[in-house]
Write a protein that holds these residues in place. Sequence first.
Motif, PDB file in Angstrom:
ATOM      1  N   LEU A 186       0.839  -1.198   0.000  1.00  0.00           N
ATOM      2  CA  LEU A 186       0.000   0.000   0.000  1.00  0.00           C
ATOM      3  C   LEU A 186       0.870   1.243   0.000  1.00  0.00           C
ATOM      4  O   LEU A 186       1.796   1.358   0.811  1.00  0.00           O
ATOM      5  N   GLN A 195      -2.757   6.325  -2.670  1.00  0.00           N
ATOM      6  CA  GLN A 195      -4.145   5.942  -2.445  1.00  0.00           C
ATOM      7  C   GLN A 195      -5.002   7.144  -2.055  1.00  0.00           C
ATOM      8  O   GLN A 195      -6.154   7.267  -2.481  1.00  0.00           O
ATOM      9  N   ALA A 235      -8.117   8.577  -4.109  1.00  0.00           N
ATOM     10  CA  ALA A 235      -9.425   8.711  -3.466  1.00  0.00           C
ATOM     11  C   ALA A 235      -9.987  10.117  -3.649  1.00  0.00           C
ATOM     12  O   ALA A 235     -11.194  10.286  -3.886  1.00  0.00           O
ATOM     13  N   ARG A 275     -13.034   8.854  -5.665  1.00  0.00           N
ATOM     14  CA  ARG A 275     -14.055   8.347  -4.743  1.00  0.00           C
ATOM     15  C   ARG A 275     -15.334   9.157  -4.888  1.00  0.00           C
ATOM     16  O   ARG A 275     -15.335  10.390  -4.840  1.00  0.00           O
TER      17      ARG A 275
END
Length: 244
Positions: A169, A174, A178, A182
């Motif tokens: 990760l 990330q 997002a 997202r």
Amino acid sequence: QDHEDPFTAVYDGAATTTVHAEIVQPLLRGAFASARQPIVVAALRKSRSEDDLRARIARTVGDVDTAYWNLVRARSERDARTSALQLAREQLDESRGLKRLGTGSDLDVVDAETGVSRRRQELLQTEQDVVEADGRLFTALGVRASDAGWNASRALVPTDAPQIERVPLEVEAQLALARSRRADALAARALVAAETAQLAVTDDQQRPALDVMAAAGTVGFAGTLAASYATAGVNGTGLMPPYL
């Protein structure tokens, strides 16, 4: 109109037609932009609703995915507990056999019986976990007992084998992904933009109303000229001088 004067040019069944256009230009309320601002607010709220719908769909899919793999875990654990109980029973039989042969003791038998009882309790708890995981999956799917094609007494059996792989990760990557993709983040951003635009509309409505208005129109007649002395010699473009 009906008129019987033979020296007056009149129409039989005359109809008045009017064309009217009006333009309003607000001077103190954002000019022409004031009419566009509510449309901007509506567009932003529509975009927010679409993003919110996608966010709810994503949450539903995530809940179903999580509930499914929890059911897989519970059933795998139940299988493991079942094997452990079978092994404990075999150990108990072996302890009893050794006791009959004189090489075992009562303590070994009691200890084996305790192990069987413990494994049985663990299996019962695991069975309850499977039932609860099955119910959570039904809830995530939105299935009710009265729905056609669904039997609440029939248990769901997973068909996929879990494959556990360590995924590296990258937190910053990330988070950046997002923020840009997202749906819930996009919905929140659209909501803020819509409320900001609505504040601008409200502020504009608080200003004094000073409008410049322009209007234009035309009025005419339509019908058939009456046959009289006044209309004698009339052509398609106008009236000739009347006869004396």
